[in-house]
Scaffold this motif. Structure first.
Motif, PDB file in Angstrom:
ATOM      1  N   ASP A 193       0.827  -1.215   0.000  1.00 46.37           N
ATOM      2  CA  ASP A 193       0.000   0.000   0.000  1.00 46.37           C
ATOM      3  C   ASP A 193       0.862   1.265   0.000  1.00 46.37           C
ATOM      4  OD1 ASP A 193      -2.762   1.225   0.513  1.00 46.37           O
ATOM      5  OD2 ASP A 193      -1.576   2.082   2.151  1.00 46.37           O
ATOM      6  N   PRO A 194       0.604   2.199  -0.957  1.00 44.50           N
ATOM      7  CA  PRO A 194      -0.217   2.061  -2.156  1.00 44.50           C
ATOM      8  C   PRO A 194       0.660   1.795  -3.369  1.00 44.50           C
ATOM      9  CG  PRO A 194       0.226   4.373  -1.744  1.00 44.50           C
ATOM     10  CD  PRO A 194       1.016   3.596  -0.715  1.00 44.50           C
ATOM     11  N   THR A 195       0.100   1.179  -4.392  1.00 43.48           N
ATOM     12  CA  THR A 195       0.798   1.015  -5.667  1.00 43.48           C
ATOM     13  C   THR A 195      -0.118   1.569  -6.750  1.00 43.48           C
ATOM     14  OG1 THR A 195       2.007  -0.951  -4.932  1.00 43.48           O
ATOM     15  CG2 THR A 195       1.791  -0.619  -7.298  1.00 43.48           C
ATOM     16  N   THR A 196       0.249   2.700  -7.323  1.00 39.82           N
ATOM     17  CA  THR A 196      -0.653   3.390  -8.251  1.00 39.82           C
ATOM     18  C   THR A 196       0.122   3.984  -9.422  1.00 39.82           C
ATOM     19  OG1 THR A 196      -0.435   5.465  -7.011  1.00 39.82           O
ATOM     20  CG2 THR A 196      -2.239   4.002  -6.375  1.00 39.82           C
ATOM     21  N   GLY A 197      -0.624   4.547 -10.368  1.00 39.71           N
ATOM     22  CA  GLY A 197      -0.059   5.307 -11.479  1.00 39.71           C
ATOM     23  C   GLY A 197       0.818   4.490 -12.406  1.00 39.71           C
ATOM     24  N   GLY A 198       1.890   5.128 -12.884  1.00 39.33           N
ATOM     25  CA  GLY A 198       2.764   4.512 -13.877  1.00 39.33           C
ATOM     26  C   GLY A 198       3.477   3.274 -13.389  1.00 39.33           C
ATOM     27  N   VAL A 199       3.656   3.135 -12.072  1.00 42.58           N
ATOM     28  CA  VAL A 199       4.270   1.919 -11.538  1.00 42.58           C
ATOM     29  C   VAL A 199       3.331   0.739 -11.756  1.00 42.58           C
ATOM     30  CG1 VAL A 199       5.055   0.783  -9.415  1.00 42.58           C
ATOM     31  CG2 VAL A 199       5.690   3.155  -9.868  1.00 42.58           C
ATOM     32  N   THR A 200       2.036   0.933 -11.480  1.00 42.07           N
ATOM     33  CA  THR A 200       1.046  -0.117 -11.740  1.00 42.07           C
ATOM     34  C   THR A 200       0.974  -0.432 -13.223  1.00 42.07           C
ATOM     35  OG1 THR A 200      -0.248   0.683  -9.864  1.00 42.07           O
ATOM     36  CG2 THR A 200      -1.360  -0.796 -11.381  1.00 42.07           C
ATOM     37  N   ALA A 201       1.117   0.595 -14.056  1.00 38.24           N
ATOM     38  CA  ALA A 201       1.011   0.411 -15.505  1.00 38.24           C
ATOM     39  C   ALA A 201       2.263  -0.200 -16.110  1.00 38.24           C
ATOM     40  CB  ALA A 201       0.727   1.754 -16.170  1.00 38.24           C
ATOM     41  N   SER A 202       3.285  -0.486 -15.311  1.00 38.80           N
ATOM     42  CA  SER A 202       4.499  -1.088 -15.862  1.00 38.80           C
ATOM     43  C   SER A 202       4.914  -2.289 -15.027  1.00 38.80           C
ATOM     44  CB  SER A 202       5.614  -0.034 -15.946  1.00 38.80           C
ATOM     45  OG  SER A 202       5.843   0.582 -14.690  1.00 38.80           O
ATOM     46  N   TYR A 203       6.034  -2.193 -14.318  1.00 37.13           N
ATOM     47  CA  TYR A 203       6.636  -3.383 -13.713  1.00 37.13           C
ATOM     48  C   TYR A 203       5.833  -3.991 -12.566  1.00 37.13           C
ATOM     49  CZ  TYR A 203       8.568   0.154 -10.468  1.00 37.13           C
ATOM     50  OH  TYR A 203       8.729   1.198  -9.578  1.00 37.13           O
ATOM     51  N   LEU A 262      -3.898  -0.662  -1.410  1.00 40.40           N
ATOM     52  CA  LEU A 262      -4.507   0.095  -2.504  1.00 40.40           C
ATOM     53  C   LEU A 262      -3.679  -0.127  -3.764  1.00 40.40           C
ATOM     54  CD1 LEU A 262      -6.526   2.216  -3.576  1.00 40.40           C
ATOM     55  CD2 LEU A 262      -4.883   3.972  -2.867  1.00 40.40           C
ATOM     56  N   ILE A 263      -4.322  -0.638  -4.808  1.00 38.45           N
ATOM     57  CA  ILE A 263      -3.630  -0.943  -6.063  1.00 38.45           C
ATOM     58  C   ILE A 263      -4.488  -0.442  -7.218  1.00 38.45           C
ATOM     59  CG2 ILE A 263      -2.676  -2.768  -7.508  1.00 38.45           C
ATOM     60  CD1 ILE A 263      -2.604  -4.514  -4.906  1.00 38.45           C
TER      61      ILE A 263
END
Length: 286
Positions: free
Chosen positions: A200-210, A224-225
């Protein structure tokens, strides 16, 4: 001197000697309970009242995950302020403050050690460092970790915790999305496991990549993801989102995660998983 004055001075001196240390108690961010710091730390920074998993930094995470001693993987330095960015503060001043507060050079730290007897390279994002934001430093640390794993022939484990890309680096921060994907491709080419633990939390461009490209996707409870924020999504689609949307348990139920694991079971789970993924394959006779 009157009796009342003497008594007041004695009481004041008594109270000053019995002052409570500032770090004796820890307040849970979820339920607000006051927990003895020692009890909180012994419980792996998880609230014993509501089971809330508090955000923790690399040093504490390494201590919880690795069997004992570990080596820090060297990461090449990057330009600190390539765009000479300034908002309310200069970017270099924000970086300096983050380094002083966390004692870390960047938002991702990489270590090499053993988890349950299995050697692995582990990268950990620190949300306390500018929200764990992904900039050139994080991209360089990720690649250093992935390539160290390839060089040693061991699994690569990443703990994510980020508010997304770092706006102070503009397009250069977004370029870390394809760069980290290249690192993952190198792991796959070497046939090495890539495991992601989303915290918590993992959002934005990090979620959209690795964060979403692991061979195995694990998350801590109630993490939160997501990519965009819940309010932005609701305003865009003009619908109310379901209860628990973007939480680890919801994503597990909808097939985006492989498992949700409590922090006290995380090391044993990773050890078993890595042992299975690194077991030598039995070649069948021709």
């Amino acid at each position: 001197m009157s009796w009342l004055t003497r008594t007041r001075q004695q009481l004041t001196g008594f109270m000053s000697r019995r002052e409570t240390p500032d770090n004796l108690w820890t307040k849970c961010r979820n339920c607000g309970a006051m927990v003895y710091t020692k009890e909180f730390e012994e419980n792996l920074s998880v609230c014993p009242r509501c089971d809330h998993h508090e955000r923790i930094g690399p040093k504490l995470r390494f201590a919880q995950i690795f069997d004992g001693e570990y080596a820090t993987v060297a990461v090449a330095k990057v330009a600190e302020d390539p765009l000479k960015f300034r908002d309310q503060k200069r970017y270099v001043d924000r970086l300096r403050a983050a380094k002083a507060a966390t004692g870390e050079p960047e938002a991702m730290t990489v270590g090499d050690g053993q988890i349950g007897g299995v050697r692995a390279v582990v990268a950990i994002q620190n949300f306390a460092f500018m929200g764990g934001s992904m900039g050139m430093g994080v991209g360089e640390a990720f690649l250093a970790g992935a390539r160290a794993a390839v060089a040693a022939g061991v699994p690569f484990v990443v703990f994510t915790a980020a508010g997304g890309a770092r706006m102070q680096e503009g397009i250069l921060s977004l370029m870390q999305m394809p760069r980290t994907t290249v690192g993952i491709a190198e792991l796959k080419e070497a046939r090495l496991p890539y495991v992601v633990v989303l915290t918590d939390p993992t959002t934005g461009g990090v979620t959209a990549s690795y964060a979403m490209l692991g061979d195995v996707q694990i998350a801590e409870p109630n993490a939160l993801i997501g990519f965009a924020g819940q309010r932005v999504i609701e305003q865009t689609i003009r619908e109310k989102l379901p209860e628990g949307f973007q939480r680890a348990e919801y994503l597990l139920a909808h097939g985006m995660l492989d498992m949700v694991v409590h922090r006290r079971e995380l090391k044993d789970t990773l050890a078993r998983l890595l042992a299975l993924l690194t077991a030598r394959r039995i070649t069948e006779p021709a």
